[in-house]
Every structure is written in structure tokens, then in C-alpha cells.
Design a protein around this motif. Structure first.
Motif, PDB file in Angstrom:
ATOM      1  N   ARG A  15      29.511 -29.087  30.063  1.00 57.49           N
ATOM      2  CA  ARG A  15      30.539 -28.738  29.084  1.00 57.49           C
ATOM      3  C   ARG A  15      30.636 -29.911  28.127  1.00 57.49           C
ATOM      4  O   ARG A  15      30.781 -31.061  28.546  1.00 57.49           O
ATOM      5  CB  ARG A  15      31.878 -28.512  29.773  1.00 57.49           C
ATOM      6  N   GLU A  17      32.164 -32.382  25.179  1.00 54.28           N
ATOM      7  CA  GLU A  17      33.471 -32.957  24.868  1.00 54.28           C
ATOM      8  C   GLU A  17      33.909 -32.548  23.461  1.00 54.28           C
ATOM      9  O   GLU A  17      33.138 -32.677  22.502  1.00 54.28           O
ATOM     10  CB  GLU A  17      33.407 -34.487  24.937  1.00 54.28           C
ATOM     11  N   THR A  18      35.144 -32.098  23.327  1.00 58.76           N
ATOM     12  CA  THR A  18      35.710 -31.779  22.017  1.00 58.76           C
ATOM     13  C   THR A  18      35.679 -33.028  21.141  1.00 58.76           C
ATOM     14  O   THR A  18      36.052 -34.113  21.581  1.00 58.76           O
ATOM     15  CB  THR A  18      37.154 -31.267  22.166  1.00 58.76           C
ATOM     16  N   TRP A  22      27.430 -32.151  18.632  1.00 60.62           N
ATOM     17  CA  TRP A  22      26.777 -31.110  19.440  1.00 60.62           C
ATOM     18  C   TRP A  22      25.400 -31.551  19.938  1.00 60.62           C
ATOM     19  O   TRP A  22      25.120 -31.522  21.131  1.00 60.62           O
ATOM     20  CB  TRP A  22      26.675 -29.831  18.599  1.00 60.62           C
ATOM     21  N   GLY A  44      29.354 -21.728  22.115  1.00 59.28           N
ATOM     22  CA  GLY A  44      30.675 -22.321  21.964  1.00 59.28           C
ATOM     23  C   GLY A  44      31.201 -22.205  20.558  1.00 59.28           C
ATOM     24  O   GLY A  44      31.030 -21.170  19.906  1.00 59.28           O
ATOM     25  N   GLU A  71      31.770 -20.197  15.095  1.00 59.23           N
ATOM     26  CA  GLU A  71      31.351 -19.865  16.450  1.00 59.23           C
ATOM     27  C   GLU A  71      29.874 -20.178  16.590  1.00 59.23           C
ATOM     28  O   GLU A  71      29.096 -19.945  15.662  1.00 59.23           O
ATOM     29  CB  GLU A  71      31.551 -18.374  16.734  1.00 59.23           C
ATOM     30  N   VAL A 111      31.847 -30.735  17.934  1.00 59.43           N
ATOM     31  CA  VAL A 111      32.169 -29.789  19.006  1.00 59.43           C
ATOM     32  C   VAL A 111      33.651 -29.443  19.007  1.00 59.43           C
ATOM     33  O   VAL A 111      34.508 -30.331  18.939  1.00 59.43           O
ATOM     34  CB  VAL A 111      31.797 -30.385  20.389  1.00 59.43           C
ATOM     35  N   TRP A 112      33.960 -28.163  19.072  1.00 60.77           N
ATOM     36  CA  TRP A 112      35.296 -27.686  19.420  1.00 60.77           C
ATOM     37  C   TRP A 112      35.280 -27.370  20.909  1.00 60.77           C
ATOM     38  O   TRP A 112      36.091 -27.845  21.668  1.00 60.77           O
ATOM     39  CB  TRP A 112      35.675 -26.462  18.581  1.00 60.77           C
ATOM     40  N   ALA A 113      34.296 -26.552  21.306  1.00 59.33           N
ATOM     41  CA  ALA A 113      34.056 -26.239  22.717  1.00 59.33           C
ATOM     42  C   ALA A 113      32.582 -25.876  22.848  1.00 59.33           C
ATOM     43  O   ALA A 113      32.032 -25.215  21.963  1.00 59.33           O
ATOM     44  CB  ALA A 113      34.928 -25.075  23.172  1.00 59.33           C
ATOM     45  N   GLU A 115      29.211 -25.145  25.866  1.00 56.90           N
ATOM     46  CA  GLU A 115      28.632 -25.076  27.203  1.00 56.90           C
ATOM     47  C   GLU A 115      27.121 -24.994  27.058  1.00 56.90           C
ATOM     48  O   GLU A 115      26.617 -24.334  26.142  1.00 56.90           O
ATOM     49  CB  GLU A 115      29.153 -23.857  27.951  1.00 56.90           C
TER      50      GLU A 115
END
Length: 139
Positions: A15, A17-18, A22, A44, A71, A111-113, A115
Motif C-alpha cells: 500500500r 503512502e499518501t 507513485w 488507486g 483515478e 499518491v492519494w491512495a 495498492e
């Protein structure tokens, strides 16, 4: 066509990190686990993105920056060595709230979120200059 057999040695999930970059998150995972060759998929959302398109006529990358939330509908790529260091060759399909798709070589993004799944290979893949394309390619 150039090809060789690869032997998978390990698989990792991560995962991101916010606030991190990326592509650097993928490279950090590879460095931490001593992966010098592999294949990854990821998904993500990002807060912005710098997407590159390779101009085949001029043999250089053209950059487009998107300073907006997007997205990550699909992200695929490989890990190899470029000039002795880990490099994540990253392509992505990004989407706006309208559903409009943006795609290309993902150079950087905040990165926001995120995986990721990384499959490591036993033998390193080393990139070297290819005269025909003026790119650094494997094998």
C-alpha cells in the motif's frame, strides 16, 4: 523478437503512502526487497500526474501535466536496472470524474491512495540503449 524465460521468486503486495510519488513507491519496494527484475500491477488514485508520450518521429518524450485528482484505473509495468539502479517502467490509464481517460507513461504522480502487486524474477533485467528506437530497452 527477443525473449528469455523468467523464473518468479517472490510476490509482494504493498500500500502506497499518501503524498509519496507513485513510481518512487514501486522503486522503493523493489529496492527494499532487492528486486532487480519483475512485473507489477497497481491501482488507486493520485492528486496530480506527469504523463509522458514518446514521439516516435522526434525520438523524445513529450510531457503533459495534470494538476487535478485522478483515478488510477489501471497501472502496469516492469522493474529492471537502468544504469545500475532500479527503474520502474510505469504505464497508466487515469480517469477524470467525467470518465474521460488519460493514458501514457506515468513519470510521476502524487499518491492519494495506491495498492500494488509486484512479482519478482530471479535474474536481473538490464536496460541498454536501442539504436532503432533511441530508447533504453531490456535484453
Amino acid at each position: 523478437m527477443y525473449h528469455r524465460e523468467v523464473e518468479p521468486t517472490a510476490e509482494y503486495v504493498a500500500r502506497f503512502e499518501t503524498g509519496a510519488d507513485w513510481r518512487e513507491e514501486i522503486e522503493s519496494l523493489a529496492r527494499e526487497e532487492d528486486v532487480e527484475a519483475g512485473w507489477f500491477t497497481a491501482l488507486g488514485a493520485v492528486q496530480d500526474a506527469d504523463v509522458w508520450f514518446y514521439d516516435q518521429e522526434d525520438t523524445e518524450y513529450r510531457s503533459v501535466t495534470f494538476d487535478e485528482p485522478l483515478e488510477v484505473a489501471a497501472c502496469v509495468g516492469n522493474v529492471s536496472l537502468l544504469e545500475g539502479d532500479v527503474f520502474a517502467h510505469t504505464h497508466a490509464v487515469l480517469s477524470r470524474p467525467s470518465g474521460q481517460a488519460l493514458a501514457g507513461h506515468l513519470d510521476s504522480a502524487t499518491v492519494w491512495a495506491g495498492e500494488c502487486h509486484l512479482r519478482a524474477f530471479a535474474e536481473p533485467l538490464e536496460r541498454s540503449h536501442d539504436e532503432a528506437t533511441d530508447l533504453d530497452l531490456w535484453l
